[in-house]
Write a protein that holds these residues in place. Structure first.
Motif, PDB file in Angstrom:
ATOM      1  N   ALA A  88       0.856  -1.199   0.000  1.00 39.64           N
ATOM      2  CA  ALA A  88       0.000   0.000   0.000  1.00 39.64           C
ATOM      3  C   ALA A  88       0.883   1.238   0.000  1.00 39.64           C
ATOM      4  CB  ALA A  88      -0.915  -0.007   1.230  1.00 39.64           C
ATOM      5  N   LEU A  89       0.491   2.232  -0.779  1.00 41.19           N
ATOM      6  CA  LEU A  89       1.330   3.432  -0.902  1.00 41.19           C
ATOM      7  C   LEU A  89       1.425   4.182   0.432  1.00 41.19           C
ATOM      8  CD1 LEU A  89       2.953   4.989  -3.042  1.00 41.19           C
ATOM      9  CD2 LEU A  89       0.954   6.479  -3.355  1.00 41.19           C
ATOM     10  N   ARG A  90       0.404   4.035   1.290  1.00 44.07           N
ATOM     11  CA  ARG A  90       0.476   4.716   2.586  1.00 44.07           C
ATOM     12  C   ARG A  90       1.569   4.135   3.476  1.00 44.07           C
ATOM     13  NH1 ARG A  90      -4.258   1.676   2.764  1.00 44.07           N
ATOM     14  NH2 ARG A  90      -4.185  -0.107   4.194  1.00 44.07           N
ATOM     15  N   ASP A  91       2.026   2.923   3.188  1.00 41.10           N
ATOM     16  CA  ASP A  91       3.112   2.314   3.970  1.00 41.10           C
ATOM     17  C   ASP A  91       4.482   2.766   3.503  1.00 41.10           C
ATOM     18  OD1 ASP A  91       1.254   0.925   5.428  1.00 41.10           O
ATOM     19  OD2 ASP A  91       1.326  -0.847   4.120  1.00 41.10           O
ATOM     20  N   LEU A  92       4.558   3.489   2.391  1.00 40.77           N
ATOM     21  CA  LEU A  92       5.840   3.972   1.880  1.00 40.77           C
ATOM     22  C   LEU A  92       6.255   5.208   2.675  1.00 40.77           C
ATOM     23  CD1 LEU A  92       8.093   3.732  -0.234  1.00 40.77           C
ATOM     24  CD2 LEU A  92       6.694   5.181  -1.751  1.00 40.77           C
ATOM     25  N   ALA A  93       7.455   5.148   3.254  1.00 40.34           N
ATOM     26  CA  ALA A  93       7.941   6.250   4.106  1.00 40.34           C
ATOM     27  C   ALA A  93       8.903   7.155   3.345  1.00 40.34           C
ATOM     28  CB  ALA A  93       8.629   5.709   5.354  1.00 40.34           C
ATOM     29  N   VAL A  94       9.834   6.610   2.608  1.00 35.32           N
ATOM     30  CA  VAL A  94      10.875   7.401   1.951  1.00 35.32           C
ATOM     31  C   VAL A  94      11.094   6.869   0.546  1.00 35.32           C
ATOM     32  CG1 VAL A  94      13.291   8.157   2.031  1.00 35.32           C
ATOM     33  CG2 VAL A  94      12.008   7.865   4.175  1.00 35.32           C
ATOM     34  N   VAL A  95      11.296   7.815  -0.402  1.00 35.90           N
ATOM     35  CA  VAL A  95      11.742   7.468  -1.749  1.00 35.90           C
ATOM     36  C   VAL A  95      13.104   8.128  -1.943  1.00 35.90           C
ATOM     37  CG1 VAL A  95      11.303   7.659  -4.206  1.00 35.90           C
ATOM     38  CG2 VAL A  95       9.399   7.302  -2.628  1.00 35.90           C
ATOM     39  N   ASP A  96      14.136   7.287  -2.086  1.00 38.31           N
ATOM     40  CA  ASP A  96      15.512   7.791  -2.192  1.00 38.31           C
ATOM     41  C   ASP A  96      15.989   7.575  -3.627  1.00 38.31           C
ATOM     42  OD1 ASP A  96      18.077   8.625  -1.899  1.00 38.31           O
ATOM     43  OD2 ASP A  96      18.636   7.175  -0.347  1.00 38.31           O
ATOM     44  N   ALA A  97      16.198   8.718  -4.373  1.00 41.61           N
ATOM     45  CA  ALA A  97      16.638   8.614  -5.769  1.00 41.61           C
ATOM     46  C   ALA A  97      18.150   8.561  -5.900  1.00 41.61           C
ATOM     47  CB  ALA A  97      16.097   9.783  -6.558  1.00 41.61           C
ATOM     48  N   LYS A  98      18.876   8.527  -4.770  1.00 43.55           N
ATOM     49  CA  LYS A  98      20.328   8.376  -4.725  1.00 43.55           C
ATOM     50  C   LYS A  98      21.088   9.636  -5.132  1.00 43.55           C
ATOM     51  CE  LYS A  98      20.433   4.103  -3.316  1.00 43.55           C
ATOM     52  NZ  LYS A  98      20.985   3.761  -2.003  1.00 43.55           N
ATOM     53  N   ASP A  99      20.696  10.285  -6.233  1.00 41.72           N
ATOM     54  CA  ASP A  99      21.427  11.470  -6.706  1.00 41.72           C
ATOM     55  C   ASP A  99      20.447  12.367  -7.467  1.00 41.72           C
ATOM     56  OD1 ASP A  99      23.208  13.364  -7.662  1.00 41.72           O
ATOM     57  OD2 ASP A  99      24.788  11.870  -7.987  1.00 41.72           O
ATOM     58  N   ALA A 100      20.357  13.655  -6.986  1.00 37.66           N
ATOM     59  CA  ALA A 100      19.403  14.584  -7.622  1.00 37.66           C
ATOM     60  C   ALA A 100      20.003  15.297  -8.836  1.00 37.66           C
ATOM     61  CB  ALA A 100      18.936  15.633  -6.599  1.00 37.66           C
ATOM     62  N   ILE A 101      21.325  15.210  -9.028  1.00 34.06           N
ATOM     63  CA  ILE A 101      21.995  15.965 -10.105  1.00 34.06           C
ATOM     64  C   ILE A 101      22.369  15.021 -11.241  1.00 34.06           C
ATOM     65  CG2 ILE A 101      23.962  17.415 -10.677  1.00 34.06           C
ATOM     66  CD1 ILE A 101      23.974  18.326  -7.747  1.00 34.06           C
ATOM     67  N   LYS A 102      23.123  13.971 -10.911  1.00 33.96           N
ATOM     68  CA  LYS A 102      23.585  13.053 -11.938  1.00 33.96           C
ATOM     69  C   LYS A 102      22.520  12.009 -12.217  1.00 33.96           C
ATOM     70  CE  LYS A 102      28.483  13.479 -10.684  1.00 33.96           C
ATOM     71  NZ  LYS A 102      29.694  12.760 -10.269  1.00 33.96           N
TER      72      LYS A 102
END
Length: 919
Positions: free
Chosen positions: A71-85
């Protein structure tokens, strides 16, 4: 990707009433590439549920399957690793962290953007997006509820797409209105543009009507606005009143808070008081010992039944107070410490008093038993009394003293001993050692005197009565013994030397008697009759019957009095061994801890070994004496001892009685085997006289005696197998030595020795019907028959010698090929020669030869076996057989010659009968 998205929507999500919004091809980071798809979906029904689904190709690769959903409500963090590269890796933090690697950065960005929009649209709890470019996080246009029709399906996709309306099917009423409208216009179907223009014109007319209606209602609007202004003023006044009320309530609230806090403190105080009262009641109820119990522990009478009961109850109450499970913090209270110290002092004081009293009881019982023992010994040593007559008149003297009264008196303290065992194991162990010291010396004297009486009864001798004169005077001995026991302050340290001296003195006297008994010369079985053996059997059985209940009663008492478990299992700790005068007892590491069941059973066995250490040697001495009196007594002892061992093992295979009797049984079995070996050796050492007939050999008669005695003794016995093995050895020895003697015999023919002795053996085995010797019985019969036939043939020989030689020549000619009817033509075997030979054996000569033969046989045979007539009848049959053989040859070789013997078969029968009657 579009084809995959379409396939997933059709095969997986449409059946579940879900719409696929975004998809990304991923694999787990750090592992081999096993591709799967992460899908963002929403349900088509309200309330809308947003999910993230992991989809994987099947193992066969022909279809997709749904693997796991979050369930999407159980998702706490989305980490894209790098916002520039650009980086295809990203993490999703649910309950655990999932690390993914997308097939491309574009797919990853599109998927994250979709998640952000779904979060803004449907979730109150916002997801934390880390290391994500701000360009991806764009606000969605606000959509009011009025702008979105009820039940409208909406689609959210990645990229630049906004929320768009999708086609919604018309309901029945809307369809009806449209049909009525289209029926009112003829060109509605043929000319859509004209229909659209008409609709537009009508719409404009309606808009104008609406505006005119609004302008016409301006007066009502003004009135409505005025009313609204007045309502606002009223609201302001109400708010002022509410503010004043709130100030008033604020003061009341403060007062109520103070009252509540005061009530809370009162409640807390009451709760503490209740808990304190509960703790005090717990300590008072569980750690308060009644004054009556304290008085019983300090001054209670341990000699009376009522006093023992009071002390037992007090000791149990004290143990309960000492073993109470204190709650946390109780052991830090000074009153509790003082009470525990008081209990400890009471326990030490009562334990010392109890141990001292039980030691005194042991000494008193020991003194009383010694007095009874000396009374008995003194009675036997009175001058002028013949001891053998005394024993004959008082057969009850062959009985061990009964210790039941002593056990009954001591069992009153059994519960106190259990208390002492659990509270002060050192004193308990000291009492155990003292009890073993007393009882071992007492039982040693009683048992040795008992065995001396048994030996005197067996031998019937009166020489040993002098030993009683060497016993110390009973008054002085008992007094000295008592003083030494009481002078040890309850620890019995001073009594040991006195006991040892008295024991050594008495033991020396007994050893002298035993040696005098055992030094008696060996008596052979022929010197004793059945009555003597029966007497020995009864005495030996009486000895075992007296020892068995004595040991069982003492073992049962030890178990009950010292609280040692014999069968039931009980918990315990590891033990260590302690040696008490050569006896190993198990002792706990921690005082007061119970012994485990195996150690307690070992302790019972070791105590019994220490107390009854004289039983086994005394039994062995008695067995040696019985074996010296008559070696056949070992048969009685083997049967009796086997039965008692079997009985003891049924009760407890590991008990002292079972072990001791088993050890003695080994000695008895050795004596039995030695008896068998001695008989076989005596067979081998038999020497026969060269001047007299052999007859029935002594060892053959002894085997008959042994077998008859053994069968009467071993009837229904447990050790029948031992006797069968002995039979096999003996009968083999008899067979071998009969043949040996027969070969060495000079005066008596070998066949006569074999015939008579094997006939005697066969008769014995047939009478006794010994099942294990059936084969030997058949063998004996065969040997008897063979040697009877051999002796008959050898002794009869050729009574008609010349006639025998003549017909031997005839048979030789026939064997050379001459026909039987042509033998008479031979010069040496013609009819005249036959008549000459026959004339030399008239009836008178035949009878004379048979008479000499009878006398010869009579000299060879012995009278006790009475085989003369049997042998004579066999010789008669053999002679008649020879006569018939001669007649047959005459009839075949000399047909028609008229030549016959000068005597007939009837004459032979008459001769043999008259010879037998004349002798």
């Amino acid at each position: 990707m579009t084809a995959i998205k379409h396939a997933l929507q059709r095969d997986i999500f449409t059946p579940n009433d879900e719409r696929l919004l975004s998809i990304v091809n991923v694999c787990k980071a750090g592992k081999k590439k096993k591709n799967c798809f992460l899908c963002a979906t929403v349900t088509t029904e309200r309330p809308v549920q947003v999910k993230m689904v992991k989809v994987k190709k099947s193992d066969k690769g022909d279809f997709y399957k749904r693997q796991i959903a979050w369930a999407l409500r159980d998702l706490a963090v989305v980490d894209a690793k790098d916002a520039i590269k650009e980086n295809p890796e990203f993490d999703l933090h649910f309950e655990k962290i999932y690390k993914w690697v997308a097939s491309s950065t574009a797919e990853k960005n599109a998927f994250i953007s979709c998640i952000w929009k779904l979060n803004q649209r449907y979730l109150r709890k916002k997801i934390d997006f880390v290391n994500v470019s701000s360009q991806l996080l764009e606000e969605l246009p606000k959509v009011t509820e009025e702008s979105v029709p009820s039940g409208e399906n909406q689609s959210v996709t990645g990229g630049d797409e906004e929320v768009v309306d999708v086609y919604q099917e018309l309901n029945a009423r809307e369809e009806q209105d449209i049909e009525i409208m289209m029926e009112g216009c003829e060109c509605a179907i043929s000319n859509a543009e004209a229909f659209a223009e008409r609709l537009s014109r009508e719409l404009q007319v309606l808009d104008g009507a609406n505006i005119q209606s609004i302008m016409a209602s301006e007066k009502q609007v003004n009135i409505l606005m005025k009313l609204l202004d007045e309502a606002l003023k009223e609201v302001d006044q109400i708010e002022l009143k509410l503010s004043s009320y709130e100030e008033m309530l604020q003061s009341v609230k403060e007062q109520m808070d103070q009252i509540s806090e005061s009530n809370h403190l009162i409640h807390l105080s009451n709760t503490n008081n209740v808990k304190l009262l509960s703790e005090i009641e717990f300590l008072v109820n569980h750690m308060d010992l009644a004054k009556g119990h304290i008085k019983a522990l300090q001054e209670g009478d341990l000699a009376s039944s009522r006093g023992i009961e009071a002390c037992t109850n007090a000791a149990d109450a004290l143990l309960q107070c000492m073993n109470v499970a204190l709650r946390p913090g109780h052991d830090m209270l000074l009153a509790v410490k003082q009470q525990q110290q008081r209990f400890s002092d009471l326990r030490e004081h009562f334990a010392r008093r109890l141990a001292s009293h039980l030691n005194n009881v042991f000494v008193q019982q020991f003194t009383q038993a010694l007095l009874q023992l000396y009374n008995r010994s003194y009675f036997l040593s009175v001058p002028g009394h013949d001891q053998s007559s005394t024993l004959a008149q008082h057969s009850v003297e062959l009985a061990l003293p009964n210790h039941h009264p002593f056990h009954r008196d001591l069992l009153r303290y059994a519960k106190l001993m259990e208390w002492l065992k659990s509270t002060d194991y050192g004193k308990y162990e000291g009492l155990t050692k003292n009890y073993m010291d007393y009882l071992s010396r007492l039982y040693e004297r009683e048992i040795k005197d008992f065995f001396e009486v048994a030996k005197i009864k067996m031998t019937g001798t009166t020489k040993e009565s002098k030993k009683f004169a060497t016993l110390p005077r009973k008054e002085s001995a008992v007094k000295q013994e008592t003083e030494s026991l009481h002078g040890s302050s309850g620890k019995l340290t001073g009594s040991t030397s006195s006991l040892n001296k008295l024991s050594v003195q008495s033991s020396g006297n007994r050893r002298s008697q035993s040696s005098s008994l055992l030094d008696m010369g060996n008596m052979s079985a022929s010197d004793l009759d059945v009555a003597d053996r029966t007497k020995f059997d009864k005495i030996f059985e009486q000895v075992l019957s007296e020892l068995e209940p004595l040991c069982l009663a003492e073992q049962d008492f030890i178990s009950k009095f010292f609280k040692l478990q014999q069968h039931q299992s009980m918990p315990g700790t590891m033990t260590e061994a302690e040696d008490l005068d050569g006896v190993t007892l198990s002792r706990q590491h921690a005082a007061g801890a119970p012994l485990p069941v195996s150690s307690e059973k070992d302790m019972i066995r070791q105590m019994m070994i220490k107390i009854f250490r004289c039983i086994e040697p005394e039994l062995n001495n008695l067995i040696a004496l019985g074996d010296k009196i008559d070696s056949f007594n070992s048969l009685y002892m083997l049967v009796k001892m086997s039965h008692h061992v079997w009985t003891a093992q049924n009760v407890d295979p590991a008990s002292f009685l079972s072990t001791t009797l088993g050890n003695v049984l080994v000695t008895v079995k050795r004596n039995f085997d030695k008896c068998i070996s001695n008989q076989i050796r005596q067979m081998e050492e038999v020497k026969i006289s060269k001047k007299s007939k052999v007859g029935i050999l002594p060892f053959v008669a002894e085997f008959e005696e042994f077998a008859g005695l053994a069968e009467s003794i071993f009837k229904n016995a447990e050790r029948r197998g031992d006797l069968d093995k002995a039979y096999t050895k003996l009968i083999r020895g008899v067979f071998v030595n009969v043949e040996k003697v027969a070969n060495e015999s000079q005066k008596t023919p070998r066949d006569v020795v074999m015939m008579e002795n094997f006939h005697h053996i066969f008769a014995t085995l047939s009478r006794l019907k010994i099942s294990c010797l059936e084969a030997e019985k058949r063998e004996a019969k065969q040997k008897y028959t063979d040697h009877l036939q051999s002796y008959v043939i050898y002794s009869l020989g050729q009574p008609l010698e010349k006639l025998n030689h003549f017909f031997e020549g005839v048979e030789a000619r026939v064997a050379q090929g001459i026909r039987e009817e042509e033998v008479s033509y031979q010069l040496a075997f013609n009819k005249q020669e036959l008549r000459k030979v026959i004339k030399e054996y008239p009836g008178k000569e035949v009878k004379k030869g048979l008479d000499n033969l009878y006398k010869k046989v009579d000299k060879h045979l012995c009278e006790e076996e009475n085989l003369l007539q049997v042998v004579w009848h066999s010789m008669q049959d053999e002679f008649i057989r020879q006569y018939k053989h001669f007649e047959g040859l005459i009839a075949r070789c000399y047909p028609g010659s008229g030549v016959t013997m000068e005597f007939t078969i009837q004459d032979i029968l008459d001769y043999c009968s008259s010879i037998a009657q004349s002798h």
